[in-house]
Design a protein around this motif. Sequence first.
Motif, short mmCIF file in Angstrom:
data_model
loop_
_atom_site.label_atom_id
_atom_site.label_comp_id
_atom_site.label_asym_id
_atom_site.label_seq_id
_atom_site.Cartn_x
_atom_site.Cartn_y
_atom_site.Cartn_z
N TRP A 7 -9.71 0.09 0.08
CA TRP A 7 -9.19 1.09 -0.86
C TRP A 7 -9.35 2.50 -0.32
O TRP A 7 -8.51 3.36 -0.58
N TYR A 29 -6.28 4.85 -0.05
CA TYR A 29 -6.28 6.00 -0.96
C TYR A 29 -5.50 7.19 -0.42
O TYR A 29 -4.72 7.79 -1.16
N LEU A 73 -1.90 6.54 -0.87
CA LEU A 73 -1.56 6.63 -2.29
C LEU A 73 -1.41 8.08 -2.72
O LEU A 73 -0.49 8.41 -3.48
N ASN A 127 1.87 9.35 -1.47
CA ASN A 127 2.96 8.78 -2.26
C ASN A 127 3.09 9.49 -3.61
O ASN A 127 4.19 9.77 -4.06
#
Length: 180
Positions: A79, A83, A86, A89
């Motif tokens: 993660w 991260y 993310l 994004n």
Amino acid sequence: MLNFSIVVILSLILISKNLILLNEETLILLCFVTFCWLGFTRLKDSLNADFDGQKKEIEVKLLESFESTVNSLMANLKWQKFYPILITNFGTLEKQFTILSSKVTKQIPTIQNQELQKTYFKKLSFTKRLEEQTGKVISLVLVKKIERVTLLKYFYSTKIKMPTFQCNYKIALREYIETI
């Protein structure tokens, strides 16, 4: 068994010579030592098996705990690697959303204008139809009134023979003849 019989014989000899006093405390000590010795000799295999079972259970639990900790750390690491992707994004999503919202806000006046045009067109077409229908109604009413007036004029001029209506009839007849 031989050791136990030697201990018993030796104890009886010492008690008979009064080297060991046989009172309550000594009897309790003797019972305790006998209990411990019998417990150790008779129960050592079952205790050893029980302790081995508990040792294996503890070992399995520790291994499971270690594996779950390693898996948790691996997931956490995954993660942490995911991260930043993310975040980028979400950043691009935010930019796209702001572009979309600005385009939509620019189009709102034209959309409202189109909606107003549609409503005004509907209202104008309604008033046009209403005007046509009222024109038809008015013309029909006028035709009926003229028909009634001509019928009355004919009645007064022919049946009642009023001179004013006869004169109007002759004038109208002359005008009609002149137009032909």
